[in-house]
Structure formats: C-alpha cells, structure tokens
Design an enzyme around this catalytic site. Structure first.
Site, mmCIF file in Angstrom:
data_model
loop_
_atom_site.group_PDB
_atom_site.id
_atom_site.type_symbol
_atom_site.label_atom_id
_atom_site.label_comp_id
_atom_site.label_asym_id
_atom_site.label_seq_id
_atom_site.Cartn_x
_atom_site.Cartn_y
_atom_site.Cartn_z
ATOM 1 N N ASN A 171 2.233 -23.631 19.697
ATOM 2 C CA ASN A 171 2.473 -24.599 20.784
ATOM 3 C C ASN A 171 2.578 -23.883 22.126
ATOM 4 O O ASN A 171 3.122 -22.774 22.218
ATOM 5 C CB ASN A 171 3.692 -25.484 20.508
ATOM 6 C CG ASN A 171 4.974 -24.719 20.244
ATOM 7 O OD1 ASN A 171 4.953 -23.634 19.685
ATOM 8 N ND2 ASN A 171 6.093 -25.279 20.651
ATOM 9 N N ILE A 172 2.051 -24.547 23.145
ATOM 10 C CA ILE A 172 2.037 -23.988 24.496
ATOM 11 C C ILE A 172 2.646 -25.026 25.439
ATOM 12 O O ILE A 172 2.064 -26.103 25.627
ATOM 13 C CB ILE A 172 0.598 -23.644 24.946
ATOM 14 C CG1 ILE A 172 -0.063 -22.677 23.952
ATOM 15 C CG2 ILE A 172 0.611 -23.044 26.355
ATOM 16 C CD1 ILE A 172 -1.544 -22.439 24.210
ATOM 17 N N GLU A 173 3.819 -24.717 25.971
ATOM 18 C CA GLU A 173 4.536 -25.681 26.815
ATOM 19 C C GLU A 173 4.229 -25.463 28.291
ATOM 20 O O GLU A 173 3.574 -24.483 28.673
ATOM 21 C CB GLU A 173 6.041 -25.576 26.524
ATOM 22 C CG GLU A 173 6.336 -25.934 25.075
ATOM 23 C CD GLU A 173 7.803 -26.016 24.732
ATOM 24 O OE1 GLU A 173 8.640 -25.541 25.520
ATOM 25 O OE2 GLU A 173 8.109 -26.581 23.659
ATOM 26 N N CYS A 179 0.500 -29.105 21.228
ATOM 27 C CA CYS A 179 1.068 -28.711 19.931
ATOM 28 C C CYS A 179 0.224 -27.615 19.273
ATOM 29 O O CYS A 179 -0.984 -27.499 19.526
ATOM 30 C CB CYS A 179 1.094 -29.906 18.987
ATOM 31 S SG CYS A 179 2.216 -31.207 19.458
ATOM 32 N N GLU A 202 -0.891 -27.436 16.270
ATOM 33 C CA GLU A 202 -1.985 -27.948 15.434
ATOM 34 C C GLU A 202 -3.238 -28.198 16.274
ATOM 35 O O GLU A 202 -4.357 -27.873 15.882
ATOM 36 C CB GLU A 202 -1.577 -29.268 14.765
ATOM 37 C CG GLU A 202 -0.397 -29.150 13.832
ATOM 38 C CD GLU A 202 0.949 -29.381 14.523
ATOM 39 O OE1 GLU A 202 1.111 -28.948 15.691
ATOM 40 O OE2 GLU A 202 1.835 -29.971 13.891
ATOM 41 N N CYS A 231 2.962 -34.218 14.593
ATOM 42 C CA CYS A 231 3.222 -35.428 15.392
ATOM 43 C C CYS A 231 2.037 -36.390 15.260
ATOM 44 O O CYS A 231 0.965 -36.035 14.768
ATOM 45 C CB CYS A 231 3.464 -35.057 16.858
ATOM 46 S SG CYS A 231 1.965 -34.728 17.792
ATOM 47 N N CYS A 260 -1.314 -35.300 16.881
ATOM 48 C CA CYS A 260 -2.028 -34.291 16.083
ATOM 49 C C CYS A 260 -2.675 -34.922 14.849
ATOM 50 O O CYS A 260 -3.773 -34.536 14.449
ATOM 51 C CB CYS A 260 -1.079 -33.160 15.685
ATOM 52 S SG CYS A 260 -0.649 -32.116 17.096
#
Ligand code: THU
Length: 135
Positions: free
Chosen positions: A45-47, A56, A58, A94, A97
C-alpha cells in the site's frame, strides 16, 4: 494449489509488505499476485498526505502486472497489520480491490489470507458475487 505453493505466495506477500508506505494509518499491507504462467508480482500500500490518492497493496500488484502485459491470474496472497508489529490477523481485500480483481479474474481466482500463523483460501466468487459488467 498445493500447500507449498500457498505458503510460498504468503512469504512473497510478507516480503512485499516491507515496502509499504503508510505514514498516515501505520497499517502496512503486502500482496503477491500469481500469474497463470507462474510469475509473481508484489504490491504494497502507498499512502498520501491528501489521503484519497492512497492505493491498496492488491491494486498496486494488479496494476504492476497488467501494465507489464499480464492478463491471466491464478491467485493473490494478502497480509496486513500494524507496521511495527508482526502480522496477527487476517486482512481481507477492500471492496474496490475486489472490483479490480473481478475486471481481470474469473470466479475461480483464489484469494489467500494469512494471519501469520494460519491461512484461509477463498474464491473470488465467494468474496465478490454478482459482478457488475458492461456486457
Ligand atoms: N489497505 C490495503 O492495502 N488493502 C486493503 O484491502 C485494505 C486497506 C491499505 C490502505 C491504507 O493504506 C491502509 O491499508 C489502511 O486502510
């Protein structure tokens, strides 16, 4: 899939999780996507400070694979949890995804979850029935 293949994919997801960029939630997720011909694409995941651009793990794995020309997928392993702690619970994908998975995978695509100890295997059909399509 054999138990050995499942465990290998979970290990790849744990490795992928190490690259998570999650300074806002502190929740690190790793995914390992297995293609039909045996290649594995990792995602984390990359915020983002603006929150909504966050992607996310995935979807990172799927978009890496699809943008490399891959179109056929067998399974994805997903692990997640507090970035400073060992994995201790299951992290189901989620809804967004699941929708992305359904774009590229049939109902027999396998979703593998691990809590660091045991694993659970679902088909995409179980996790995401009655898929929206434009057909
Ligand atoms: N996250 C994932 O990477 N995959 C999921 O299926 C659920 C949530 C990430 C997004 C965000 O960076 C963090 O977990 C907390 O929601």
């Amino acid at each position: 899939m054999t138990p050995e293949n499942i465990n290998k994919l979970i290990l790849e997801a744990k490795e992928a999780r190490k690259a998570s960029y999650c300074p806002y939630s502190g929740f690190a997720v790793g995914a390992a996507l297995l293609t039909a011909d045996g290649r594995v694409y990792r995602g984390a995941n990359i915020e983002n400070a603006s929150y909504t651009p966050t992607v996310c793990a995935e979807r990172v794995a799927f978009f890496k694979a699809v943008s490399a020309g891959e179109r056929k997928f067998k399974a994805i392993a997903i692990v997640g949890g507090n970035a400073d702690m060992p994995i201790s619970d299951f992290t189901p994908p989620c809804g967004v995804c699941r929708q992305v998975m359904s774009e590229f995978c049939g109902g027999d695509f396998k979703v593998i979850l691990s809590d660091g100890n045991t694993s659970k295997l679902f088909t995409l059909a179980e996790l995401f029935p009655e898929v929206f399509t434009l057909n």
